[in-house]
Design an enzyme around this catalytic site. Structure first.
Site, PDB file in Angstrom:
ATOM      1  N   ASP A  97      -7.569  -2.248   5.913  1.00  0.00           N
ATOM      2  CA  ASP A  97      -7.119  -2.054   7.183  1.00  0.00           C
ATOM      3  C   ASP A  97      -6.957  -3.473   8.075  1.00  0.00           C
ATOM      4  OD1 ASP A  97      -6.941   0.061   9.359  1.00  0.00           O
ATOM      5  OD2 ASP A  97      -8.437  -1.144  10.355  1.00  0.00           O
ATOM      6  N   HIS A 117      -0.436   7.597   9.482  1.00  0.00           N
ATOM      7  CA  HIS A 117      -1.298   8.308  10.447  1.00  0.00           C
ATOM      8  C   HIS A 117      -1.355   7.649  11.761  1.00  0.00           C
ATOM      9  CE1 HIS A 117      -3.700   4.933   8.836  1.00  0.00           C
ATOM     10  NE2 HIS A 117      -4.320   4.867   9.772  1.00  0.00           N
ATOM     11  N   ASP A 118      -0.647   6.527  11.806  1.00  0.00           N
ATOM     12  CA  ASP A 118      -0.489   5.844  13.085  1.00  0.00           C
ATOM     13  C   ASP A 118       0.865   6.061  13.714  1.00  0.00           C
ATOM     14  OD1 ASP A 118      -3.187   4.676  13.122  1.00  0.00           O
ATOM     15  OD2 ASP A 118      -2.330   2.968  12.121  1.00  0.00           O
ATOM     16  N   ASP A 125      -9.734   3.312   1.797  1.00  0.00           N
ATOM     17  CA  ASP A 125      -9.112   2.504   2.936  1.00  0.00           C
ATOM     18  C   ASP A 125     -10.630   1.797   3.235  1.00  0.00           C
ATOM     19  OD1 ASP A 125      -8.186   1.974   5.328  1.00  0.00           O
ATOM     20  OD2 ASP A 125      -7.304   3.907   5.594  1.00  0.00           O
ATOM     21  N   GLU A 149      -2.714  -3.880   5.128  1.00  0.00           N
ATOM     22  CA  GLU A 149      -1.931  -3.555   6.481  1.00  0.00           C
ATOM     23  C   GLU A 149      -1.945  -4.808   7.059  1.00  0.00           C
ATOM     24  OE1 GLU A 149      -2.312  -0.528  10.363  1.00  0.00           O
ATOM     25  OE2 GLU A 149      -4.027  -1.368   9.933  1.00  0.00           O
TER      26      GLU A 149
END
Ligand code: TEU
Ligand code: CA
Length: 543
Positions: A195, A325-326, A95, A250
C-alpha cells in the site's frame, strides 16, 4: 512461475462472499469460490487487508498485523484458504499496509502514554505557534497533523487521523516491519501488494517545511529521499529469501523515472507497480470531487501510451488495471453500463488485459458489475467520501449537487457485494449486506451465464488467449496513431507474431478501414464490417 505468467484477481474481502450470513464477506466465503476463480482463469488472488482493525478505512488501518479480523474468520480459516487455493494452483497475495498503522495499534497507544521509544515509531513533532508543524494536508481532507494535548505534540497522518504514519528512518521500526512481512511469507503467502509504498520516506525530522506552492506536502514525501534504500532492504530481508514471491507497489503520484527504478529487476526492489494517471483523466482541474460531464479519451490514451513505452524502454513492468477498491466501476465510468453493457465490458477488458505487463482483474468486473447509483447521501460508507461530503457542504453545494458528484466518484462504487445469483441479496448473503447495492440493471453471474453473450465467458476466452501466447506475455508493444480520439489501436509483436488490438471506445460507430484477408482472433460483436467499427467493438487480429 515468472512475472509475465501472473493473472491477478483482486478481492475486496468485505464484499465477495459471506459464508456465515452476517452481511460481511469472509475468508470461508472466498474459499467456497476458489473453483469459480480457477474457471475464470486467474492464478493469483490479492486480498485487501485481512488483519485486526477498527475498520475506519475498511482494514487499511491495522491494529494488529499478526491477527485476522474476526469479521473475516480465524487464522485457521486463513490457513485453509491457502491450502484450498494451492490445490487449484492459485496463489495468495496479501495487502501490506506499511506506511501507517491504526492509532489503535499497541505501538501508538504506548506512544500516547509518553513512551519516547514508541513516539519514535511515528512522527510526533512540536507545533509552531499553536499551529501544526507544517501546512501539509491529509489525502482524506483537512490537516495531515493531529494535536495531542497532553503531550503537546502533533503526529503525522497522510490519510485519516486514525491512520498514523510510521517512521521508516527508525531501524527498530523497520525490523518490526520485516518481521511482519516474514511472518506471512513463512505461512506460504506468494504475493505482496504494498500500500502507498512510495510515500514511506519522509524528510529528515529537522527538515519539516511548509509546502508553499501546493500546500499539500506531497512533493516532500512522494518518492522520498531514502525510498530506494528502504525497498532494497525490504527486498533483501524479506521476500527475496522465498521462492516465487511476486510484489507489486501501489505507487501514488510517482513519475516515469522513479517507477522505472522501482520495478527494474536489476535494482532488486519490486516486481511491478500500479499507477493512476489514466484514472485521473476524469478529474476536472486535477480535482477528484468534481463532476465530469463527458468522457475524454484523448488524455486517457496518451497516458497509457506514454507509460507503456517508457517502461518498455527501461525494462520495468506495469500492473495494468482499470478498476480497484479505490475506483468507481470502469464499465460505468468509461463504458455504457445500460445500453452497451456486454460490448463495453468486453471492450475495456481487451484494452488493458493485452497491454504489456500484468493484468489485475477486480472482482465483479467479469460480469460487468456497475456503480451504485445511490439516491441518498446516507447510503455511502467510505471515509474519503463522507469527508468529501462535509467539505462540499461547507462550500455551500446542495445535497443534490453533491450526490451527483459522489455517485460518479466515490470509492464505494467499487465495493458493492458480488452479485452471484438472483436471490434476495444476490447470493452474497442471507442477510442485508454491509453496503447497500440496488443493482439497478439486475446484473448477476447467474444472468450473465444465461445470456447469449456472456461477459464471464469472454473473460475466460481472452485470459486463455493471453496465457497461451508468448507474444502477449513478453512481446513488444507499439501504438498506432489515429486521428480519432475514440479509436485505440496497439500492436503486440515479436519475431514470430504480430497482433493488432483495435478498439472503439465510444457508443457510436466510427469509420475505420480494416484490411481484408486478416485472421480475426477476437471479436466482441457478431459481425465485422471492413469500413467501420461498431460501438465498443474490440477486435484482435493477427497480421
Ligand atoms: O490508497 C492510496 C490512495 O492514495 C487512495 O487514497 C487513492 O488515491 C484515493 O482513494 C483516490 O481518491 C491506498 C488504499 O488502496 C486505500 O484503500 C487506502 O484508503 C489508502 O491507501 C490508505 O491506506
Ligand atoms: Ca461473514
Amino acid at each position: 512461475m515468472k512475472k509475465e505468467d501472473l493473472v491477478v484477481y483482486e478481492i475486496y474481502v468485505k464484499s465477495f462472499n459471506d459464508s456465515n450470513d452476517d452481511g460481511i464477506g469472509d475468508l470461508n466465503g472466498i474459499k467456497e469460490k476458489i473453483p469459480y476463480l480457477r474457471k475464470l482463469g486467474i492464478n493469483y488472488i490479492w486480498l485487501t487487508p485481512i488483519y485486526q482493525t477498527p475498520n475506519i478505512d475498511n482494514g487499511y488501518d491495522i491494529e494488529n498485523y499478526y491477527k485476522i479480523n474476526p469479521d473475516y474468520g480465524t487464522m485457521s480459516d486463513f490457513n485453509n484458504l491457502l491450502k484450498e487455493a494451492k490445490k487449484y494452483k492459485i496463489n495468495i497475495m496479501l495487502d501490506m499496509v506499511l506506511n501507517h498503522t491504526s492509532t489503535q495499534h499497541h505501538w501508538f497507544k504506548k506512544a500516547l502514554k509518553g513512551s519516547k521509544k514508541y513516539q519514535n515509531y511515528y512522527f510526533f513533532e512540536k507545533g509552531k505557534n499553536n499551529k501544526p508543524p507544517t501546512n501539509w494536508t491529509s489525502k482524506f481532507g483537512g490537516s495531515a497533523w493531529e494535536y495531542i494535548k497532553k503531550l503537546d505534540l502533533w503526529y503525522l497522518h497522510l490519510f485519516s487521523k486514525q491512520q498514523a504514519d510510521i517512521n521508516w528512518e527508525n531501524k527498530k521500526l523497520r525490523a518490526e516491519v520485516f518481521k511482519i512481512v516474514n511472518f506471512w511469507l513463512k505461512k506460504g503467502v506468494k504475493g505482496l501488494r504494498f500500500d502507498v509504498i512510495n510515500l514511506i520516506s519522509k524528510p529528515e525530522k529537522k527538515n519539516w517545511k511548509n509546502d508553499l506552492k501546493y500546500n499539500d506536502g506531497k512533493k516532500f514525501y512522494t518518492d522520498g529521499k531514502n525510498i530506494n534504500f528502504y525497498l532494497k532492504e525490504l527486498n533483501k530481508k524479506t521476500f527475496s529469501n522465498y521462492e516465487n514471491v511476486f510484489t507489486v507497489g501501489e505507487l501514488s503520484s510517482t513519475n516515469l523515472k522513479h517507477f522505472a527504478n522501482y520495478s527494474n529487476p536489476k535494482n532488486k526492489e519490486l516486481d511491478m507497480g500500479f499507477i493512476f494517471y489514466h484514472l485521473k483523466t476524469d478529474y476536472i482541474d486535477n480535482h477528484k470531487w468534481s463532476y465530469a460531464p463527458t468522457k475524454d479519451f484523448k488524455k486517457f490514451k496518451e497516458v497509457i501510451e506514454t507509460w507503456q513505452l517508457y517502461q518498455q524502454k527501461h525494462n520495468s513492468w506495469i500492473a495494468n488495471f482499470l478498476s480497484n477498491h479505490d475506483q468507481p466501476r470502469h464499465i460505468s465510468r468509461f463504458g455504457n453500463d445500460k445500453i452497451y453493457h456486454y460490448q463495453s465490458a468486453t471492450c475495456f477488458a481487451v484494452l488493458y488485459i493485452f497491454l504489456r505487463g500484468t493484468p489485475f482483474i477486480y472482482y465483479g468486473e467479469e460480469i460487468g458489475q456497475t456503480n451504485l447509483y445511490n439516491t441518498k447521501i446516507e447510503e455511502f460508507n467510505d471515509i474519503e467520501t463522507t469527508n468529501a461530503y462535509k467539505k462540499l457542504r461547507s462550500e455551500n453545494k446542495t445535497d443534490d449537487q453533491i450526490l451527483k458528484i459522489i455517485n460518479q466518484k466515490s470509492r464505494d462504487n467499487g465495493r458493492s457485494p458480488f452479485a452471484w445469483n438472483n436471490k434476495k441479496y444476490y447470493g452474497f448473503s442471507e442477510t442485508r449486506p454491509w453496503l447497500k447495492y440496488k443493482n439497478i440493471y439486475n446484473i448477476t453471474l447467474e444472468n450473465d451465464l444465461k445470456n447469449k453473450n456472456s461477459i464471464f465467458k469472454f473473460y475466460q476466452e481472452i485470459l486463455r488467449l493471453r496465457q497461451q501466447n508468448k507474444t502477449f506475455k513478453l512481446g513488444k508493444i507499439k501504438f498506432i496513431e489515429t486521428n480519432n480520439d475514440n479509436i485505440f489501436i496497439y500492436e503486440r509483436y515479436d519475431d514470430q507474431k504480430n497482433y493488432q488490438i483495435i478498439l472503439n471506445l465510444s457508443d457510436k460507430k466510427q469509420n475505420y478501414k480494416i484490411k481484408e484477408n486478416i485472421k480475426i482472433i477476437i471479436n466482441n460483436h457478431e459481425k465485422l464490417n471492413f469500413n467501420f467499427l461498431n460501438p465498443y467493438q474490440a477486435i484482435i487480429v493477427e497480421c
